[in-house]
Design an enzyme around this catalytic site. Structure first.
Site, PDB file in Angstrom:
ATOM      1  N   ASP A 210       6.474  30.158  56.969  1.00  0.00           N
ATOM      2  CA  ASP A 210       7.231  31.412  56.944  1.00  0.00           C
ATOM      3  C   ASP A 210       8.487  31.370  57.794  1.00  0.00           C
ATOM      4  OD1 ASP A 210       6.107  31.336  59.447  1.00  0.00           O
ATOM      5  OD2 ASP A 210       5.309  33.374  59.410  1.00  0.00           O
TER       6      ASP A 210
ATOM      7  N   SER B 281      11.858   0.146  61.384  1.00  0.00           N
ATOM      8  CA  SER B 281      12.670   0.912  60.415  1.00  0.00           C
ATOM      9  C   SER B 281      12.584   2.394  60.751  1.00  0.00           C
ATOM     10  CB  SER B 281      12.182   0.657  58.986  1.00  0.00           C
ATOM     11  OG  SER B 281      10.774   0.852  58.890  1.00  0.00           O
TER      12      SER B 281
ATOM     13  N   GLU C 168       7.867  30.341  68.999  1.00  0.00           N
ATOM     14  CA  GLU C 168       7.248  29.040  68.753  1.00  0.00           C
ATOM     15  C   GLU C 168       8.143  27.872  69.182  1.00  0.00           C
ATOM     16  OE1 GLU C 168       5.961  28.649  64.654  1.00  0.00           O
ATOM     17  OE2 GLU C 168       5.298  30.730  64.632  1.00  0.00           O
TER      18      GLU C 168
ATOM     19  N   ASN D 104       7.059  22.086  71.080  1.00  0.00           N
ATOM     20  CA  ASN D 104       8.260  22.095  70.237  1.00  0.00           C
ATOM     21  C   ASN D 104       9.571  21.904  70.991  1.00  0.00           C
ATOM     22  OD1 ASN D 104       6.868  22.479  67.820  1.00  0.00           O
ATOM     23  ND2 ASN D 104       6.872  24.705  68.030  1.00  0.00           N
TER      24      ASN D 104
ATOM     25  N   VAL E 231       1.437  26.514  61.873  1.00  0.00           N
ATOM     26  CA  VAL E 231       1.313  27.655  62.797  1.00  0.00           C
ATOM     27  C   VAL E 231       1.641  28.939  62.033  1.00  0.00           C
ATOM     28  CG1 VAL E 231       2.080  28.680  64.976  1.00  0.00           C
ATOM     29  CG2 VAL E 231       2.016  26.184  64.729  1.00  0.00           C
TER      30      VAL E 231
ATOM     31  N   HIS F  55       5.507  21.671  61.631  1.00  0.00           N
ATOM     32  CA  HIS F  55       5.200  22.554  62.756  1.00  0.00           C
ATOM     33  C   HIS F  55       5.286  24.022  62.360  1.00  0.00           C
ATOM     34  CE1 HIS F  55       5.410  19.803  66.506  1.00  0.00           C
ATOM     35  NE2 HIS F  55       5.078  19.094  65.430  1.00  0.00           N
TER      36      HIS F  55
ATOM     37  N   HIS G  61       5.106   9.747  60.765  1.00  0.00           N
ATOM     38  CA  HIS G  61       5.586   9.132  62.008  1.00  0.00           C
ATOM     39  C   HIS G  61       6.344   7.832  61.759  1.00  0.00           C
ATOM     40  CE1 HIS G  61       2.510  11.296  64.844  1.00  0.00           C
ATOM     41  NE2 HIS G  61       3.469  12.076  64.420  1.00  0.00           N
ATOM     42  N   THR G  62       6.496   7.463  60.503  1.00  0.00           N
ATOM     43  CA  THR G  62       7.260   6.253  60.191  1.00  0.00           C
ATOM     44  C   THR G  62       8.752   6.450  60.449  1.00  0.00           C
ATOM     45  OG1 THR G  62       7.523   4.502  58.533  1.00  0.00           O
ATOM     46  CG2 THR G  62       7.725   6.766  57.750  1.00  0.00           C
TER      47      THR G  62
ATOM     48  N   ASP H  51       8.853   4.546  54.957  1.00  0.00           N
ATOM     49  CA  ASP H  51       8.150   3.413  54.366  1.00  0.00           C
ATOM     50  C   ASP H  51       6.769   3.280  55.001  1.00  0.00           C
ATOM     51  OD1 ASP H  51       8.590   2.304  56.880  1.00  0.00           O
ATOM     52  OD2 ASP H  51      10.208   0.988  56.214  1.00  0.00           O
TER      53      ASP H  51
ATOM     54  N   ARG I 172       9.411  17.110  60.495  1.00  0.00           N
ATOM     55  CA  ARG I 172       8.498  17.549  61.550  1.00  0.00           C
ATOM     56  C   ARG I 172       8.564  19.066  61.735  1.00  0.00           C
ATOM     57  NH1 ARG I 172       8.722  17.265  67.570  1.00  0.00           N
ATOM     58  NH2 ARG I 172       6.584  17.045  68.317  1.00  0.00           N
TER      59      ARG I 172
ATOM     60  N   GLY J  55       1.450  29.544  58.843  1.00  0.00           N
ATOM     61  CA  GLY J  55       1.934  29.390  57.480  1.00  0.00           C
ATOM     62  C   GLY J  55       3.415  29.085  57.406  1.00  0.00           C
TER      63      GLY J  55
END
Length: 330
Positions: free
Chosen positions: A77, A252, A91, A97, A73, A69, A196-197, A257, A65, A75
């Site tokens: 970097d 899970s 950020e 965040n 935002v 994120h 989001h799994t 998955d 994640r 690129g």
């Protein structure tokens, strides 16, 4: 016959073309970028991810994640890693965040090891890209070669986060447009949503679906009733405890998955932005395809992550190689 000499204007053209091509070559990311300068770089990052995962299995989702994120935002970097200063809110401290992002200590550990092994060589942006890949792999997803050569940005503004990241409340049209703004197709949007799994969510991100959905109904009618009851037990009405979290994919939560798509088909998508994928014929088709073929989704997910890791990167002489991922070089 004497050979013809290039005219001065033509010679200038060739020099310009040569310089352009040379600059283009050096501005490209490259698999094995550190093979000569820091040959253990990827191995060291993988070790830091493994150590972090052994302490907290949820850190893998956090690193995936965090990479997302960061890239969406400004690129890829590593601007998401920078700490706020008295004169600038960074950020990582935006409402999107903080407190949801986690795994910063893994990046810190990897950077410290790399600075000992090959000082001033491996960028924080590359560390984050490697760590995201390793997190996917360690949780059962497909690994992939990460081209490197990113350099670190020196600007991180909390004010830029909300205008670039999708929110849990987005509908399918908003999601499609948000990802299109970054160069992704609608199918790639559905593919990347599958991230989001793994991981968890704070109750505040979906509480409205349980207690205050609209003026006519308190609970989102698209949410499976049994699942909603379970969520209410974990997220009591009126609670303001910021530490309350639930797994994104209860079946899970630490495995990459296709469970995420199966949940959506069963009306157990946690966010509005998850369940909305069934409201559009094209995205619903993709949900069904991914749910039926986990191996296909893993392959598409790896390809989409690889593409995402190339968003607006800094290369060549742009940016810097931070000594500490939390602060720009002085």
């Amino acid at each position: 016959m004497s050979s013809k000499k290039l005219s001065q204007p033509c010679l200038v053209c060739w020099v310009v073309v040569f310089l352009f091509c040379t600059q283009s070559v050096h501005s490209q990311l490259e698999v094995g970028f550190y093979r000569s300068s820091c040959k253990m770089a990827e191995f060291i990052v993988k070790g830091a991810v493994r150590d972090g995962f052994n302490k907290d299995r949820g850190v893998a989702a956090g690193l995936v994640r965090m990479h997302f994120h960061d890239c969406f935002v400004g690129g890829c970097d590593a601007s998401v890693l920078l700490d706020s200063t008295p004169s600038n809110k960074a950020e990582k401290d935006s409402t999107a965040n903080n407190p949801s992002l986690r795994g910063f200590e893994v990046i810190d550990n990897a950077k410290a090891r790399l600075e000992t092994e090959c000082k001033g060589t491996v960028s924080c942006a590359d560390i984050l890209a490697f760590a995201a890949r390793d997190s996917i792999e360690i949780t059962g997803g497909f690994g992939y070669d990460v081209p490197a050569g990113r350099r670190d940005g020196t600007v991180s503004l909390a004010s830029e986060v909300s205008t670039n990241l999708p929110t849990p409340k987005f509908n399918v049209d908003q999601l499609t447009q948000n990802f299109a703004n970054k160069g992704f197709s609608q199918e790639e949007m559905v593919t990347l949503s599958g991230g989001h799994t793994i991981g968890r969510s704070h109750c505040t991100s979906f509480r409205k679906r349980l207690y205050n959905f609209s003026g006519t109904t308190s609970q989102d009618p698209t949410l499976d009733a049994t699942y909603a009851t379970s969520l209410k037990q974990m997220c009591p009405q009126g609670s303001t405890d910021p530490s309350l979290v639930v797994p994104m994919n209860p079946g899970s939560p630490a495995t990459t998955d296709a469970g995420y798509y199966l949940d959506i088909l069963a009306n157990r998508g946690l966010f509005t932005s998850d369940q909305t994928l069934l409201t559009n014929a094209a995205t619903a088709t993709q949900v069904n395809i991914n749910a039926r073929n986990s191996m296909l989704w893993k392959s598409k997910f790896a390809a989409a992550m690889l593409k995402m890791g190339k968003l607006d990167v800094l290369t060549g002489n742009a940016g810097e190689i931070r000594a500490d991922c939390r602060v720009i070089n002085s």
